[in-house]
Design a protein around this motif. Structure first.
Motif, PDB file in Angstrom:
ATOM      1  N   PRO A 215       0.838  -1.207   0.000  1.00 58.47           N
ATOM      2  CA  PRO A 215       0.000   0.000   0.000  1.00 58.47           C
ATOM      3  C   PRO A 215       0.866   1.247   0.000  1.00 58.47           C
ATOM      4  N   ASN A 216       0.503   2.190  -0.839  1.00 61.33           N
ATOM      5  CA  ASN A 216       1.258   3.430  -0.933  1.00 61.33           C
ATOM      6  C   ASN A 216       0.306   4.570  -1.248  1.00 61.33           C
ATOM      7  N   LEU A 217      -0.751   4.676  -0.457  1.00 60.55           N
ATOM      8  CA  LEU A 217      -1.773   5.679  -0.728  1.00 60.55           C
ATOM      9  C   LEU A 217      -1.286   7.079  -0.387  1.00 60.55           C
ATOM     10  N   GLY A 218      -0.584   7.225   0.732  1.00 55.87           N
ATOM     11  CA  GLY A 218       0.049   8.496   1.055  1.00 55.87           C
ATOM     12  C   GLY A 218      -0.892   9.654   1.260  1.00 55.87           C
ATOM     13  N   ASN A 219      -2.168   9.409   1.553  1.00 53.54           N
ATOM     14  CA  ASN A 219      -3.122  10.504   1.760  1.00 53.54           C
ATOM     15  C   ASN A 219      -3.572  10.511   3.207  1.00 53.54           C
ATOM     16  N   LEU A 220      -3.601  11.700   3.818  1.00 58.97           N
ATOM     17  CA  LEU A 220      -3.957  11.802   5.226  1.00 58.97           C
ATOM     18  C   LEU A 220      -5.448  11.614   5.468  1.00 58.97           C
ATOM     19  N   ALA A 221      -6.254  11.688   4.426  1.00 60.36           N
ATOM     20  CA  ALA A 221      -7.699  11.684   4.607  1.00 60.36           C
ATOM     21  C   ALA A 221      -8.355  10.422   4.080  1.00 60.36           C
ATOM     22  N   VAL A 222      -7.643   9.306   4.135  1.00 57.04           N
ATOM     23  CA  VAL A 222      -8.224   8.045   3.696  1.00 57.04           C
ATOM     24  C   VAL A 222      -8.044   7.027   4.811  1.00 57.04           C
ATOM     25  N   ASP A 223      -9.081   6.232   5.066  1.00 56.77           N
ATOM     26  CA  ASP A 223      -9.016   5.155   6.036  1.00 56.77           C
ATOM     27  C   ASP A 223      -8.662   3.867   5.307  1.00 56.77           C
ATOM     28  N   PHE A 224      -7.533   3.282   5.651  1.00 58.40           N
ATOM     29  CA  PHE A 224      -7.082   2.062   5.003  1.00 58.40           C
ATOM     30  C   PHE A 224      -7.204   0.899   5.978  1.00 58.40           C
ATOM     31  N   ASN A 225      -7.815  -0.198   5.526  1.00 56.64           N
ATOM     32  CA  ASN A 225      -8.030  -1.369   6.360  1.00 56.64           C
ATOM     33  C   ASN A 225      -7.643  -2.635   5.614  1.00 56.64           C
ATOM     34  N   GLU A 226      -7.186  -3.627   6.351  1.00 56.60           N
ATOM     35  CA  GLU A 226      -6.899  -4.944   5.797  1.00 56.60           C
ATOM     36  C   GLU A 226      -7.668  -5.986   6.608  1.00 56.60           C
ATOM     37  N   LYS A 227      -8.426  -6.826   5.911  1.00 57.42           N
ATOM     38  CA  LYS A 227      -9.269  -7.810   6.576  1.00 57.42           C
ATOM     39  C   LYS A 227      -9.131  -9.171   5.899  1.00 57.42           C
ATOM     40  N   GLY A 228      -9.754 -10.172   6.529  1.00 60.25           N
ATOM     41  CA  GLY A 228      -9.801 -11.487   5.913  1.00 60.25           C
ATOM     42  C   GLY A 228      -8.674 -12.391   6.341  1.00 60.25           C
ATOM     43  N   GLU A 229      -8.222 -13.241   5.404  1.00 65.71           N
ATOM     44  CA  GLU A 229      -7.167 -14.200   5.683  1.00 65.71           C
ATOM     45  C   GLU A 229      -5.826 -13.490   5.911  1.00 65.71           C
ATOM     46  N   THR A 230      -4.938 -14.159   6.651  1.00 70.14           N
ATOM     47  CA  THR A 230      -3.602 -13.614   6.859  1.00 70.14           C
ATOM     48  C   THR A 230      -2.802 -13.719   5.560  1.00 70.14           C
ATOM     49  N   PRO A 231      -2.301 -12.606   5.027  1.00 67.86           N
ATOM     50  CA  PRO A 231      -1.569 -12.653   3.755  1.00 67.86           C
ATOM     51  C   PRO A 231      -0.232 -13.356   3.907  1.00 67.86           C
ATOM     52  N   THR A 232       0.121 -14.179   2.931  1.00 67.24           N
ATOM     53  CA  THR A 232       1.413 -14.860   2.945  1.00 67.24           C
ATOM     54  C   THR A 232       2.483 -14.062   2.217  1.00 67.24           C
ATOM     55  N   LYS A 233       2.048 -13.208   1.274  1.00 71.26           N
ATOM     56  CA  LYS A 233       2.964 -12.341   0.512  1.00 71.26           C
ATOM     57  C   LYS A 233       4.066 -13.138  -0.194  1.00 71.26           C
ATOM     58  N   THR A 234       3.733 -14.332  -0.609  1.00 77.62           N
ATOM     59  CA  THR A 234       4.701 -15.173  -1.334  1.00 77.62           C
ATOM     60  C   THR A 234       4.558 -15.041  -2.844  1.00 77.62           C
ATOM     61  N   GLY A 235       3.538 -14.337  -3.283  1.00 81.45           N
ATOM     62  CA  GLY A 235       3.260 -14.231  -4.708  1.00 81.45           C
ATOM     63  C   GLY A 235       3.811 -12.958  -5.319  1.00 81.45           C
ATOM     64  N   PRO A 236       3.261 -12.552  -6.449  1.00 77.47           N
ATOM     65  CA  PRO A 236       3.761 -11.384  -7.184  1.00 77.47           C
ATOM     66  C   PRO A 236       3.508 -10.075  -6.439  1.00 77.47           C
ATOM     67  N   LEU A 237       4.341  -9.094  -6.733  1.00 80.16           N
ATOM     68  CA  LEU A 237       4.231  -7.782  -6.113  1.00 80.16           C
ATOM     69  C   LEU A 237       3.107  -6.976  -6.767  1.00 80.16           C
TER      70      LEU A 237
END
Length: 254
Positions: A215-237
Motif C-alpha cells: 500500500p502506498n496511498l500516502g493521503n492523510l484523509a483516507v481510512d485504510f483497512n486490511e481484513k480477511g485471511e492472513t496474507p502470505t505475501k509469497t506471490g507477485p508484487l
C-alpha cells in the motif's frame, strides 16, 4: 486477520450535514443572534466544505482563500470591516505561502513513491513501466491482458477481474462504492499496479492472500483497512497507490 481503523470520514461528514441542516432551520427561525440569509448560509456551507477538502488534500491555497472569503462574509460581526477585502486577501496569500513552506516535506510525502528491489519509483514511473511492457515484442494484446477501469459516481458497482495477464487497474469512485474481485486474476509480469482515485466513497478490493500488496496511498484523509485471511505475501508484487480522499479503502484477503 483484521486491521481496524476508525472511519472518521463517515462520522465527520455525517455530523457535518446534520449540523448544516440544524443551522439552516434555526437560522430561518431567527434563533441565531446573527441572522443568515438562505443563500448566504448556502455559500458559508460551500466554503466550509471547500476548506475541509483543501486541507485534506494539502491544498493550502484553497484552504487559505476559503477562510478569507468566510472572514469577508462575517466581517461585520467579527469587527474587521476595515480589513476587507485587500488586507484579508493579502493575508490569505501569505498564509498559503507560509503553510506550503512549513508542510513542504509532508506534501512531498503525499505523492506515492514505491521501492522495488532497492529502486525508487513514482506513480508516473509505474505507469510508464506498464506502457513500455505493452510495446515489448513479446506482448500480445488480448481481452485477457487489457487494463481494468472502474468508474463509479453517485452509485455502486461490482467488478470481477479475471485477466490471465493482469497488469494495471484504475478504480475511480466519487460519492459511491466499488467492490472489485481479483481472486481469478493472474499476474505474469510484476509489479502490477492498482490505482484508487476520487473522493467520498468506499473501495473494497478482494485480493488473493498470496499477493504481496504494497500500500502506498500516502493521503492523510483516507481510512485504510486490511481484513480477511492472513496474507502470505509469497506471490507477485502489487502496488496499491493513488489519490483517494475522504473515504475508505479496504483490502479483503481471500
Amino acid at each position: 486477520m483484521e486491521t481496524k481503523q476508525v472511519k472518521w470520514g463517515h462520522w465527520f461528514w455525517g455530523l457535518f450535514f446534520v449540523v448544516c441542516a440544524a443551522i439552516l432551520v434555526l437560522s430561518q427561525l431567527g434563533l441565531f443572534t446573527y441572522h443568515l440569509r438562505f443563500w448566504t448560509l448556502v455559500l458559508v456551507l460551500i466554503l466550509v466544505a471547500a476548506a475541509i477538502k483543501s486541507l485534506a488534500s494539502l491544498s493550502f491555497a484553497g484552504f487559505s482563500f476559503s477562510l478569507a472569503f468566510l472572514a469577508m462574509l462575517f466581517a461585520k460581526p467579527l469587527g474587521i470591516q476595515q480589513l476587507v477585502p485587500w488586507t484579508i486577501l493579502g493575508a490569505a496569500v501569505l498564509l498559503s505561502i507560509g503553510l506550503t513552506l512549513l508542510f513542504k516535506p509532508l506534501k512531498k510525502h503525499h505523492f506515492s513513491v514505491v521501492t522495488i528491489n532497492d529502486n525508487h519509483y513514482s506513480l508516473s514511473d509505474l505507469r510508464q513501466m506498464q506502457k513500455d511492457a505493452k510495446k515489448a515484442p513479446s506482448y500480445v494484446p488480448s481481452s485477457e491482458s487489457a487494463d481494468v477501469t472502474v468508474n463509479v459516481k453517485l452509485g455502486s458497482a461490482t467488478r470481477y477481474v479475471q485477466q490471465g495477464d493482469f497488469r494495471h487497474a484504475v478504480i475511480h469512485v466519487n460519492l459511491g462504492d466499488a467492490k472489485v474481485f481479483f481472486d481469478k486474476a493472474t499476474i505474469i509480469n510484476e509489479p502490477a499496479l492498482i490505482e484508487v482515485l476520487g473522493q467520498l466513497g468506499d473501495i473494497s478490493l478482494y485480493i488473493p492472500r498470496e499477493w504481496n500488496v504494497q500500500p502506498n496511498l500516502g493521503n492523510l484523509a483516507v481510512d485504510f483497512n486490511e481484513k480477511g485471511e492472513t496474507p502470505t505475501k509469497t506471490g507477485p508484487l502489487v502496488v496499491l497507490a493513488g489519490d483517494f480522499k475522504m473515504g475508505d479503502v479496504t483490502i479483503h484477503y481471500i
